[in-house]
Scaffold this motif. Structure first.
Motif, PDB file in Angstrom:
ATOM      1  N   ASP A  32      -5.792  17.484  -0.260  1.00 49.92           N
ATOM      2  CA  ASP A  32      -6.193  16.195   0.313  1.00 49.92           C
ATOM      3  C   ASP A  32      -7.582  16.339   0.900  1.00 49.92           C
ATOM      4  OD1 ASP A  32      -4.383  13.504   1.390  1.00 49.92           O
ATOM      5  OD2 ASP A  32      -6.417  13.806   2.153  1.00 49.92           O
ATOM      6  N   SER A  40      -2.368   6.995   4.859  1.00 50.36           N
ATOM      7  CA  SER A  40      -2.291   5.833   5.751  1.00 50.36           C
ATOM      8  C   SER A  40      -1.032   5.843   6.608  1.00 50.36           C
ATOM      9  CB  SER A  40      -2.428   4.526   4.979  1.00 50.36           C
ATOM     10  OG  SER A  40      -1.996   4.642   3.673  1.00 50.36           O
ATOM     11  N   GLU A 484       0.883   3.864  -4.458  1.00 51.06           N
ATOM     12  CA  GLU A 484       0.929   2.396  -4.443  1.00 51.06           C
ATOM     13  C   GLU A 484       0.660   1.751  -5.805  1.00 51.06           C
ATOM     14  OE1 GLU A 484      -1.979   2.021  -1.434  1.00 51.06           O
ATOM     15  OE2 GLU A 484      -0.518   1.938   0.193  1.00 51.06           O
TER      16      GLU A 484
HETATM   17  C1  LIG Z   1      -3.362  -0.377   8.254  1.00 49.77           C
HETATM   18  C2  LIG Z   1      -2.095  -0.168   7.478  1.00 49.77           C
HETATM   19  C3  LIG Z   1      -0.874  -0.568   8.019  1.00 49.77           C
HETATM   20  C4  LIG Z   1       0.305  -0.364   7.317  1.00 49.77           C
HETATM   21  N1  LIG Z   1       1.505  -0.703   7.877  1.00 49.77           N
HETATM   22  C5  LIG Z   1       2.654  -0.391   7.256  1.00 49.77           C
HETATM   23  C6  LIG Z   1       3.906  -0.553   7.899  1.00 49.77           C
HETATM   24  O1  LIG Z   1       3.983  -0.956   9.044  1.00 49.77           O
HETATM   25  N2  LIG Z   1       5.026  -0.216   7.215  1.00 49.77           N
HETATM   26  C7  LIG Z   1       4.979   0.310   5.963  1.00 49.77           C
HETATM   27  O2  LIG Z   1       6.024   0.626   5.402  1.00 49.77           O
HETATM   28  N3  LIG Z   1       3.796   0.497   5.335  1.00 49.77           N
HETATM   29  C8  LIG Z   1       2.642   0.170   5.954  1.00 49.77           C
HETATM   30  N4  LIG Z   1       1.443   0.409   5.342  1.00 49.77           N
HETATM   31  C9  LIG Z   1       1.439   0.918   3.976  1.00 49.77           C
HETATM   32  C10 LIG Z   1       1.757   2.400   3.921  1.00 49.77           C
HETATM   33  O3  LIG Z   1       1.113   3.084   4.948  1.00 49.77           O
HETATM   34  C11 LIG Z   1       1.271   2.951   2.599  1.00 49.77           C
HETATM   35  O4  LIG Z   1       1.770   2.171   1.539  1.00 49.77           O
HETATM   36  C12 LIG Z   1       1.692   4.379   2.352  1.00 49.77           C
HETATM   37  O5  LIG Z   1       1.553   5.186   3.487  1.00 49.77           O
HETATM   38  C13 LIG Z   1       0.874   4.887   1.186  1.00 49.77           C
HETATM   39  O6  LIG Z   1       1.199   6.213   0.895  1.00 49.77           O
HETATM   40  P1  LIG Z   1       0.544   6.923  -0.373  1.00 49.77           P
HETATM   41  O7  LIG Z   1       0.926   8.325  -0.348  1.00 49.77           O
HETATM   42  O8  LIG Z   1       0.879   6.165  -1.590  1.00 49.77           O
HETATM   43  O9  LIG Z   1      -1.014   6.724  -0.215  1.00 49.77           O
HETATM   44  P2  LIG Z   1      -2.037   7.067   0.993  1.00 49.77           P
HETATM   45  O10 LIG Z   1      -1.359   6.995   2.300  1.00 49.77           O
HETATM   46  O11 LIG Z   1      -3.188   6.188   0.720  1.00 49.77           O
HETATM   47  O12 LIG Z   1      -2.370   8.568   0.730  1.00 49.77           O
HETATM   48  C14 LIG Z   1      -3.151   8.988  -0.342  1.00 49.77           C
HETATM   49  C15 LIG Z   1      -3.785  10.295   0.082  1.00 49.77           C
HETATM   50  O13 LIG Z   1      -4.404  10.853  -1.055  1.00 49.77           O
HETATM   51  C16 LIG Z   1      -5.664  11.351  -0.687  1.00 49.77           C
HETATM   52  N5  LIG Z   1      -6.482  11.329  -1.901  1.00 49.77           N
HETATM   53  C17 LIG Z   1      -6.662  10.301  -2.754  1.00 49.77           C
HETATM   54  N6  LIG Z   1      -7.456  10.682  -3.760  1.00 49.77           N
HETATM   55  C18 LIG Z   1      -7.773  11.978  -3.534  1.00 49.77           C
HETATM   56  C19 LIG Z   1      -8.572  12.936  -4.226  1.00 49.77           C
HETATM   57  N7  LIG Z   1      -9.214  12.640  -5.347  1.00 49.77           N
HETATM   58  N8  LIG Z   1      -8.675  14.180  -3.705  1.00 49.77           N
HETATM   59  C20 LIG Z   1      -8.039  14.506  -2.548  1.00 49.77           C
HETATM   60  N9  LIG Z   1      -7.287  13.637  -1.858  1.00 49.77           N
HETATM   61  C21 LIG Z   1      -7.158  12.394  -2.353  1.00 49.77           C
HETATM   62  C22 LIG Z   1      -6.156  10.437   0.413  1.00 49.77           C
HETATM   63  O14 LIG Z   1      -7.073  11.110   1.254  1.00 49.77           O
HETATM   64  C23 LIG Z   1      -4.850  10.122   1.144  1.00 49.77           C
HETATM   65  O15 LIG Z   1      -4.614  11.036   2.188  1.00 49.77           O
HETATM   66  C24 LIG Z   1       0.250   0.226   6.030  1.00 49.77           C
HETATM   67  C25 LIG Z   1      -0.974   0.638   5.484  1.00 49.77           C
HETATM   68  C26 LIG Z   1      -2.136   0.467   6.210  1.00 49.77           C
HETATM   69  C27 LIG Z   1      -3.437   0.974   5.639  1.00 49.77           C
END
Ligand SMILES: Cc1cc2nc3c(=O)[nH]c(=O)nc-3n(C[C@H](O)[C@H](O)[C@H](O)COP(=O)(O)OP(=O)(O)OC[C@H]3O[C@@H](n4cnc5c(N)ncnc54)[C@H](O)[C@@H]3O)c2cc1C
Length: 673
Positions: A32, A40, A484
């Motif tokens: 990461d 997030s 997502e």
């Molecule tokens: C402000 C906000 C409020 C929210 N509130 C809620 C809520 O109350 N309840 C709920 O259920 N959901 C909520 N969500 C949504 C939820 O947080 C996200 O859908 C979920 O956490 C996404 O997880 P993920 O692993 O898919 O992606 P992310 O959390 O986006 O993680 C992706 C990770 O991959 C890393 N990454 C990406 N590309 C690369 C690369 N090329 N090299 C190295 N690292 C990379 C990024 O740095 C990041 O750490 C909210 C989101 C936000 C932004």
């Protein structure tokens, strides 16, 4: 180092996939670009307050209903403490306060109070949706993405509830507008569902797929909402713990810049170091910007679909048609987030922990904000006389091309807008504010990798739903996706499902057992009461970890870059002693080998910290950008270097985990005792 799988992205989806693979004894690495995992779903600290940077209201931990989070912790056999919110949230809708409760009957009563003419239809609508939800979704849950559904698993369910399945299939190409149009006539209730879709997905009823609405409207009540006791760090921290306990590696400050191929098969990733640790600074200064390679049999990608086809897959591996397909996805609306620390007196007792504001029912606008006040149910997040708020809402302002002053003005404008809305609900909150901070869409892109500040990847709308999204499997065997871009629905439960699907796809390919729901799995999710705290039994080490948790300017690491003190402390706080110990041992090993660099930068920093008084001043100007061991002549170090090394090692071990905190020597010796 060769891995069975390398996971790009340490957000919830990537961590879930990695933890499940590690549990099946696969050797995994998570890369990461950030300093901490979580994406997030994480927290940061201001003063004594821990503030959620994104996700805070978590569905999917319920004892009943569709509960992917609970499933994951049960199959991982990893305990986690969660606090169930008694009242889930309230919505301020056109002057009415509607209370959303886990009890669906109570909620429909409240809705009927606001729309008395639709009373019977409301009851019928929720009864119908409830039946579909239980028969198709929750009865025998299948925690997977639509494209990975296993027909054999679904067959008994289809046989048991053929009518419900048929109804559900009929909704497949309909919108929520079609669905509610079938039931309701009052235009105001249409506006209410518009607001509901918009606060969940940033979509209108015309855009939102009916299958998503049908599940969402019921699911949110049945399972209830939860918060991991001790902050969302405990959720991602527990997954990181499983990964490290099973021999996996968490490689932070590593950006994946390309997926590597051997013939037609992915064989690893090229990474570039990010961050400003002294080692990185030195590499950059020496013009060494070459990526490192991590080799692996399989690659899991958890980032967004746009970056996958635009940046990570080499262009000669993809077709123009594929790249155009990825580009066409419409992102969710950009968001802004306001973070507040306020005096506790600003929030009345009995306030539910989540408030949604939708005061203008006739249109979708940027007045629609959601405020999370998790310190109401988890007082460990801040001192007793404070509350912490994370407030999220759409942001239609342009952020591109602004100069510094314009950007600062935009932040002020967003803060004023959000605070104005909050003031109407909590009079006096502006005066009671102790700390205020704004994340614009640009911040969300830079810090959390959110494409153009879109909090939920490609918009959850007709035309890019279900099988039309990025699939778990790609056409490259050994490259699977989660996150997502792959899921139907927004938020943590859905991305968790995508992580399960990605792990299961790789396990199946290797002939290993996938993780499948079965009734009566042993339960590892402990429901703890509101206000619960385990602080009373904390060891001295955990207290120290709490004290300097998420410190953003760790003086200790400037003094002693050999130990990743923030990483060690975060792991101790989340109960991951194996991971903390591993980092401590790595530090000791580096110290003992002499394979570390004392650069002018470090020496100057040491001097600035007034720690290297006895170091040979000449060493600060010498060309010492090389490992200490490389400076040995005839097995001996020059005397100036010796003095430098002795001082450095002494300072390392005497450095404190923050300016007034615990000596690193204590932390390391406690861990290795
Ligand atoms: C402000 C906000 C409020 C929210 N509130 C809620 C809520 O109350 N309840 C709920 O259920 N959901 C909520 N969500 C949504 C939820 O947080 C996200 O859908 C979920 O956490 C996404 O997880 P993920 O692993 O898919 O992606 P992310 O959390 O986006 O993680 C992706 C990770 O991959 C890393 N990454 C990406 N590309 C690369 C690369 N090329 N090299 C190295 N690292 C990379 C990024 O740095 C990041 O750490 C909210 C989101 C936000 C932004």
């Amino acid at each position: 180092m060769h891995y069975d799988a390398v996971v790009i992205g340490g957000g919830l989806s990537g961590l879930t996939a990695a933890a499940l693979l590690a549990k099946r004894n696969l050797h995994v690495a998570v890369v990461d670009r950030n300093a901490h995992p979580g994406g997030s779903c994480g927290a940061f600290r201001r003063g004594e307050a821990l503030i959620d940077q994104g996700a805070a209201m978590l569905f999917g931990f319920g004892q009943t209903g569709f509960n992917p989070h609970r499933f994951v912790f049960n199959v991982l056999e990893e305990p986690i403490d969660v606090i169930r919110h008694e009242s889930m949230y309230t919505m301020e809708f056109a002057g009415e306060r509607i209370e959303f409760t886990p009890d669906l009957d109570r909620f429909t009563e409240d809705l009927a109070r606001v729309f008395p003419g639709e009373r019977d239809t409301i009851k019928r609508f929720y009864a119908d949706m409830g039946r579909l939800y239980h028969d198709v979704i929750a009865g025998t849950p299948s925690f997977t993405t639509p494209d990975e559904m296993d027909g054999r698993h679904m067959l008994p369910q289809i046989k048991a509830h053929p009518r419900s399945y048929l109804k559900f299939l009929r909704l497949m190409n309909k919108s929520v507008e079609d669905l509610i149009g079938h039931y309701f006539t009052d235009p105001r209730i249409h506006q209410f569902y518009d607001k509901l879709c918009s606060t969940y997905c940033y979509t209108t009823t015309a855009e939102t797929p009916a299958v998503l609405g049908a599940v969402m409207f019921v699911d949110n009540h049945v399972g209830g909402t939860y918060y991991p006791a001790g902050s969302t760090l405990m959720l991602t921290g527990a997954l990181e713990k499983v990964i490290e306990e099973h021999g996996g590696d968490m490689l932070m400050h590593c950006e994946a810049v390309e997926i590597l191929f051997e013939d037609e098969k992915p064989c690893g990733v090229a990474i570039r170091k990010t961050g400003d640790a002294p080692e990185q600074q030195i590499r950059k200064r020496m013009g060494d910007d070459s990526p490192d390679h991590i080799c692996a049999d399989s690659v899991i990608y958890s980032g967004n679909v746009w970056d996958l086809y635009d940046k990570l897959l080499p262009s000669d591996r993809t077709t123009r048609k594929e790249r155009a397909w990825a580009k066409r996805f419409v992102p969710t609306a950009a968001s802004a987030v306001l973070y507040l620390v306020v005096k506790a007196s600003a929030i009345p007792v009995d306030t539910p922990p989540v408030q949604m504001f939708a005061e203008h029912p006739e249109q979708l606008n940027d007045d629609e904000i959601t405020a999370y006040i998790m310190s109401i149910d988890d007082p460990t997040l801040c001192p007793p006389d404070q509350h912490v708020l994370t407030v999220v809402g759409p942001c239609f302002d342009m952020v591109e091309g602004l100069d510094e002053q314009e950007y600062a003005n935009l932040k002020r404008k967003i803060a004023r807008r959000f605070l104005g809305i909050l003031e109407s609900r909590f009079p006096g909150i502006c005066d009671a504010t102790l700390h205020v901070e704004v994340a614009t869409p640009r911040t969300l892109q830079q810090r959390a990798g959110k494409y153009r500040g879109a909090v939920a990847g490609p918009k959850q709308m007709m035309g890019q739903h279900m099988l039309k999204r990025q699939h778990t499997r790609t056409r490259f065997k050994g490259l699977v996706c989660c996150g997502e871009s792959t899921v139907m629905g927004t938020g943590t439960p859905t991305v968790t499902i995508s992580g399960i699907a990605a792990a299961n796809a790789l396990l199946r390919d290797r002939g290993l057992a996938p993780f499948i729901w079965e009734p009566d799995l042993p339960n590892y999710v402990r429901d703890v009461p509101r206000g619960w705290s385990k602080r009373a039994n904390e060891s001295e080490l955990t207290q120290a970890a709490r004290h300097c948790l998420l410190c953003e300017h760790p003086a200790c690491n400037r003094t002693c870059p050999i130990f990743d003190v923030p990483g060690i402390m975060r792991r101790i706080y989340t109960g991951n002693l194996v991971g903390a110990r591993k980092l401590a041992k790595q530090g000791i090993k580096t110290l003992e080998s002499g394979d570390y660099v004392i650069s002018p930068t470090v020496a100057v920093q040491l001097a600035a910290d007034r720690i290297v008084a006895q170091t040979d001043p000449a060493s600060t100007s010498a060309n010492t950008n090389e490992p200490v061991s490389a400076r040995m002549a005839n097995g001996r170090l020059p005397s100036s270097t010796l003095a430098e090394v002795a001082a450095f090692e002494r300072d390392c071990i005497q450095a404190r985990s923050d300016q007034h905190g615990t000596p690193i020597a204590f932390v390391v010796s406690e861990l290795l005792a």
